[in-house]
Design a protein around this motif. Structure first.
Motif, PDB file in Angstrom:
ATOM      1  N   LEU A 125      86.813  17.497  38.674  1.00  0.00           N
ATOM      2  CA  LEU A 125      85.735  16.709  39.291  1.00  0.00           C
ATOM      3  C   LEU A 125      86.057  16.357  40.733  1.00  0.00           C
ATOM      4  CD1 LEU A 125      84.825  14.313  36.336  1.00  0.00           C
ATOM      5  CD2 LEU A 125      83.548  16.319  37.127  1.00  0.00           C
ATOM      6  N   GLU A 126      87.348  16.232  41.025  1.00  0.00           N
ATOM      7  CA  GLU A 126      87.752  15.905  42.396  1.00  0.00           C
ATOM      8  C   GLU A 126      87.760  17.124  43.306  1.00  0.00           C
ATOM      9  OE1 GLU A 126      91.466  13.884  42.370  1.00  0.00           O
ATOM     10  OE2 GLU A 126      90.698  12.098  41.330  1.00  0.00           O
ATOM     11  N   THR A 127      87.937  18.310  42.715  1.00  0.00           N
ATOM     12  CA  THR A 127      88.061  19.530  43.532  1.00  0.00           C
ATOM     13  C   THR A 127      86.800  20.388  43.517  1.00  0.00           C
ATOM     14  OG1 THR A 127      89.075  20.702  41.662  1.00  0.00           O
ATOM     15  CG2 THR A 127      90.561  19.616  43.231  1.00  0.00           C
ATOM     16  N   GLY A 128      85.775  19.997  42.746  1.00  0.00           N
ATOM     17  CA  GLY A 128      84.512  20.734  42.776  1.00  0.00           C
ATOM     18  C   GLY A 128      84.265  21.672  41.620  1.00  0.00           C
ATOM     19  N   GLY A 129      85.090  21.635  40.598  1.00  0.00           N
ATOM     20  CA  GLY A 129      84.816  22.452  39.418  1.00  0.00           C
ATOM     21  C   GLY A 129      86.050  23.135  38.871  1.00  0.00           C
ATOM     22  N   GLY A 130      85.860  23.833  37.772  1.00  0.00           N
ATOM     23  CA  GLY A 130      86.952  24.529  37.113  1.00  0.00           C
ATOM     24  C   GLY A 130      86.489  25.053  35.775  1.00  0.00           C
ATOM     25  N   THR A 131      87.446  25.484  34.957  1.00  0.00           N
ATOM     26  CA  THR A 131      87.133  26.095  33.668  1.00  0.00           C
ATOM     27  C   THR A 131      88.025  25.528  32.578  1.00  0.00           C
ATOM     28  OG1 THR A 131      86.539  28.181  34.760  1.00  0.00           O
ATOM     29  CG2 THR A 131      86.945  28.271  32.396  1.00  0.00           C
ATOM     30  N   VAL A 132      87.413  25.179  31.454  1.00  0.00           N
ATOM     31  CA  VAL A 132      88.140  24.757  30.255  1.00  0.00           C
ATOM     32  C   VAL A 132      87.745  25.702  29.125  1.00  0.00           C
ATOM     33  CG1 VAL A 132      88.594  22.908  28.598  1.00  0.00           C
ATOM     34  CG2 VAL A 132      88.094  22.350  31.001  1.00  0.00           C
ATOM     35  N   VAL A 133      88.742  26.303  28.495  1.00  0.00           N
ATOM     36  CA  VAL A 133      88.488  27.216  27.376  1.00  0.00           C
ATOM     37  C   VAL A 133      89.182  26.681  26.135  1.00  0.00           C
ATOM     38  CG1 VAL A 133      88.625  29.576  26.520  1.00  0.00           C
ATOM     39  CG2 VAL A 133      88.392  29.169  28.975  1.00  0.00           C
ATOM     40  N   PHE A 134      88.433  26.566  25.056  1.00  0.00           N
ATOM     41  CA  PHE A 134      88.969  26.159  23.761  1.00  0.00           C
ATOM     42  C   PHE A 134      89.143  27.397  22.880  1.00  0.00           C
ATOM     43  CE2 PHE A 134      87.316  22.202  25.238  1.00  0.00           C
ATOM     44  CZ  PHE A 134      87.880  21.174  24.504  1.00  0.00           C
ATOM     45  N   THR A 135      90.316  27.554  22.276  1.00  0.00           N
ATOM     46  CA  THR A 135      90.516  28.602  21.290  1.00  0.00           C
ATOM     47  C   THR A 135      90.057  28.089  19.928  1.00  0.00           C
ATOM     48  OG1 THR A 135      92.359  29.663  22.438  1.00  0.00           O
ATOM     49  CG2 THR A 135      92.209  30.008  20.068  1.00  0.00           C
ATOM     50  N   GLY A 136      89.028  28.723  19.402  1.00  0.00           N
ATOM     51  CA  GLY A 136      88.510  28.366  18.086  1.00  0.00           C
ATOM     52  C   GLY A 136      88.902  29.405  17.047  1.00  0.00           C
ATOM     53  N   ALA A 137      88.254  29.337  15.907  1.00  0.00           N
ATOM     54  CA  ALA A 137      88.546  30.236  14.801  1.00  0.00           C
ATOM     55  C   ALA A 137      87.295  30.364  13.949  1.00  0.00           C
ATOM     56  CB  ALA A 137      89.709  29.687  13.963  1.00  0.00           C
ATOM     57  N   THR A 138      87.343  31.277  12.980  1.00  0.00           N
ATOM     58  CA  THR A 138      86.233  31.363  12.032  1.00  0.00           C
ATOM     59  C   THR A 138      85.930  29.988  11.458  1.00  0.00           C
ATOM     60  OG1 THR A 138      87.028  33.568  11.433  1.00  0.00           O
ATOM     61  CG2 THR A 138      85.374  32.582   9.998  1.00  0.00           C
ATOM     62  N   ALA A 165      80.925  20.464  27.865  1.00  0.00           N
ATOM     63  CA  ALA A 165      80.108  21.434  28.596  1.00  0.00           C
ATOM     64  C   ALA A 165      78.798  20.817  29.051  1.00  0.00           C
ATOM     65  CB  ALA A 165      79.846  22.656  27.712  1.00  0.00           C
ATOM     66  N   GLN A 166      78.164  20.070  28.167  1.00  0.00           N
ATOM     67  CA  GLN A 166      76.882  19.468  28.509  1.00  0.00           C
ATOM     68  C   GLN A 166      77.030  18.350  29.532  1.00  0.00           C
ATOM     69  OE1 GLN A 166      75.770  18.452  24.485  1.00  0.00           O
ATOM     70  NE2 GLN A 166      74.426  20.226  24.280  1.00  0.00           N
ATOM     71  N   GLU A 167      78.116  17.590  29.416  1.00  0.00           N
ATOM     72  CA  GLU A 167      78.299  16.461  30.326  1.00  0.00           C
ATOM     73  C   GLU A 167      78.687  16.905  31.723  1.00  0.00           C
ATOM     74  OE1 GLU A 167      80.684  12.181  30.659  1.00  0.00           O
ATOM     75  OE2 GLU A 167      81.160  13.551  29.012  1.00  0.00           O
ATOM     76  N   PHE A 168      79.558  17.914  31.818  1.00  0.00           N
ATOM     77  CA  PHE A 168      80.144  18.234  33.119  1.00  0.00           C
ATOM     78  C   PHE A 168      79.732  19.590  33.679  1.00  0.00           C
ATOM     79  CE2 PHE A 168      83.100  15.132  31.215  1.00  0.00           C
ATOM     80  CZ  PHE A 168      82.999  14.146  32.194  1.00  0.00           C
ATOM     81  N   GLY A 169      78.917  20.353  32.945  1.00  0.00           N
ATOM     82  CA  GLY A 169      78.409  21.596  33.503  1.00  0.00           C
ATOM     83  C   GLY A 169      77.722  21.407  34.841  1.00  0.00           C
ATOM     84  N   PRO A 170      76.868  20.373  34.970  1.00  0.00           N
ATOM     85  CA  PRO A 170      76.219  20.151  36.266  1.00  0.00           C
ATOM     86  C   PRO A 170      77.178  19.816  37.396  1.00  0.00           C
ATOM     87  CG  PRO A 170      75.017  19.028  34.505  1.00  0.00           C
ATOM     88  CD  PRO A 170      76.313  19.501  33.922  1.00  0.00           C
ATOM     89  N   GLU A 171      78.411  19.427  37.040  1.00  0.00           N
ATOM     90  CA  GLU A 171      79.424  19.098  38.052  1.00  0.00           C
ATOM     91  C   GLU A 171      80.307  20.305  38.388  1.00  0.00           C
ATOM     92  OE1 GLU A 171      79.239  16.118  39.393  1.00  0.00           O
ATOM     93  OE2 GLU A 171      77.643  15.593  37.983  1.00  0.00           O
ATOM     94  N   GLY A 172      79.961  21.461  37.848  1.00  0.00           N
ATOM     95  CA  GLY A 172      80.718  22.666  38.149  1.00  0.00           C
ATOM     96  C   GLY A 172      81.868  22.958  37.213  1.00  0.00           C
ATOM     97  N   VAL A 173      81.944  22.237  36.086  1.00  0.00           N
ATOM     98  CA  VAL A 173      83.006  22.474  35.106  1.00  0.00           C
ATOM     99  C   VAL A 173      82.440  23.362  33.995  1.00  0.00           C
ATOM    100  CG1 VAL A 173      84.610  21.447  33.458  1.00  0.00           C
ATOM    101  CG2 VAL A 173      84.097  20.266  35.612  1.00  0.00           C
ATOM    102  N   HIS A 174      82.949  24.578  33.912  1.00  0.00           N
ATOM    103  CA  HIS A 174      82.518  25.519  32.881  1.00  0.00           C
ATOM    104  C   HIS A 174      83.408  25.351  31.653  1.00  0.00           C
ATOM    105  CE1 HIS A 174      82.565  29.884  31.271  1.00  0.00           C
ATOM    106  NE2 HIS A 174      81.615  29.185  30.675  1.00  0.00           N
ATOM    107  N   VAL A 175      82.798  25.148  30.501  1.00  0.00           N
ATOM    108  CA  VAL A 175      83.539  24.999  29.249  1.00  0.00           C
ATOM    109  C   VAL A 175      83.102  26.093  28.288  1.00  0.00           C
ATOM    110  CG1 VAL A 175      84.153  23.470  27.341  1.00  0.00           C
ATOM    111  CG2 VAL A 175      83.631  22.502  29.589  1.00  0.00           C
ATOM    112  N   ALA A 176      84.075  26.789  27.720  1.00  0.00           N
ATOM    113  CA  ALA A 176      83.784  27.868  26.776  1.00  0.00           C
ATOM    114  C   ALA A 176      84.589  27.676  25.497  1.00  0.00           C
ATOM    115  CB  ALA A 176      84.098  29.228  27.392  1.00  0.00           C
ATOM    116  N   HIS A 177      84.002  28.099  24.389  1.00  0.00           N
ATOM    117  CA  HIS A 177      84.652  28.040  23.088  1.00  0.00           C
ATOM    118  C   HIS A 177      84.744  29.472  22.558  1.00  0.00           C
ATOM    119  CE1 HIS A 177      84.612  27.473  18.606  1.00  0.00           C
ATOM    120  NE2 HIS A 177      85.549  26.619  18.944  1.00  0.00           N
ATOM    121  N   GLN A 223      77.008  31.484  32.701  1.00  0.00           N
ATOM    122  CA  GLN A 223      78.272  31.268  31.997  1.00  0.00           C
ATOM    123  C   GLN A 223      78.021  31.028  30.508  1.00  0.00           C
ATOM    124  OE1 GLN A 223      79.611  27.973  34.361  1.00  0.00           O
ATOM    125  NE2 GLN A 223      81.054  29.218  35.503  1.00  0.00           N
ATOM    126  N   PRO A 224      78.638  31.809  29.632  1.00  0.00           N
ATOM    127  CA  PRO A 224      78.443  31.604  28.199  1.00  0.00           C
ATOM    128  C   PRO A 224      79.219  30.395  27.701  1.00  0.00           C
ATOM    129  CG  PRO A 224      80.066  33.328  28.550  1.00  0.00           C
ATOM    130  CD  PRO A 224      79.552  32.922  29.921  1.00  0.00           C
TER     131      PRO A 224
END
Length: 239
Positions: A125-138, A165-177, A223-224
């Motif tokens: 949020l301080e640097t303008g965005g980034g990516t968070v990826v969660f490793t899920g499973a079946t 993802a819903q909270e911070f997507g508009p702030e440039g934070v991409h979250v993927a599962h 972004q998916p």
């Protein structure tokens, strides 16, 4: 652009492949896990042009997580990428699972990922965005029965990923599962299933490339949120 990436939960298999792939793409990679000797060896062996940092961390301990992120910031600066990859499970059902075992699954898959995400998203949020990826499973999307702690924790982590993802997507934070639907190839997996056809295992290096593509996606509109990794029709538990 040189990115600082934290991989929370690194071991032989996909965690190591993620570290090597991200380093090969030029990232400064911080490795979080409890195995200090393994992390030190891997950090020293990452491919150029990347740089590795071993951060021995118990991902059930919130204060250790916070201290670990401070170590990363001191060495590399703010975090641009987080992979919540740690996992814990007792692989037992309702009547055979103790409260302690149930809480252990939650402490790693849920609380640990929550604490890591707070730290990383704060930087993003301080640097303008980034990516968070969660490793899920079946088990993140469909119970297979008989692994109640793992299933409950993975369902919770998927919901947490969606909320972030819903909270911070508009702030440039991409979250993927990422739903991993199948057995990842590793030395341990081969030992446990010596007669299994090698083609039915998921290739961790190929999987790591998919994670990297998620990091590279810059257009927020394309972004998916969820990606399913399977081994085709021979081993597809989720579909």
């Amino acid at each position: 652009m040189t990115r600082t990436a934290v991989i929370a939960g690194v071991g032989p298999g996909l965690g190591e492949s993620l570290a090597r792939t991200f380093a090969a793409e030029g990232c400064r990679v911080a490795l979080f896990a409890r195995s200090a000797d393994y992390l030190e060896d891997l950090a020293a062996d990452l491919p150029d042009p990347g740089e590795g940092l071993a951060v021995p961390t118990d991902l059930t301990a919130v204060e250790q997580i916070r201290d670990g992120f401070e170590t990363v910031r001191e060495a590399f600066g703010p975090v641009d990428v987080l992979v919540n990859h740690a996992s814990a499970a007792s692989w037992t059902g309702l009547m055979d699972t103790s409260v302690e075992e149930f809480e252990e699954s939650w402490a790693v898959n849920g609380r640990g990922a929550f604490a890591c995400s707070q730290e990383a998203v704060g930087d993003m949020l301080e640097t303008g965005g980034g990516t968070v990826v969660f490793t899920g499973a079946t088990s993140s999307v469909r119970s297979l029965g008989g692994a109640i702690g793992f299933t409950a924790a993975k369902f919770a982590a998927r919901g947490m990923a969606m909320d972030i993802a819903q909270e911070f997507g508009p702030e440039g934070v991409h979250v993927a599962h990422v739903v991993i639907d199948g057995q990842i190839d590793s030395p341990g997996a081969r030992e446990r299933s010596p007669d299994r056809d090698g083609d039915t295992f998921l290739d961790p290096d190929e999987m790591a490339e998919t994670y990297w593509h998620l990091v590279e996606r810059d257009d927020v509109g394309t972004q998916p949120f969820e990606v399913h990794l399977t081994n085709g029709p021979r081993n597809s538990e989720f579909i």
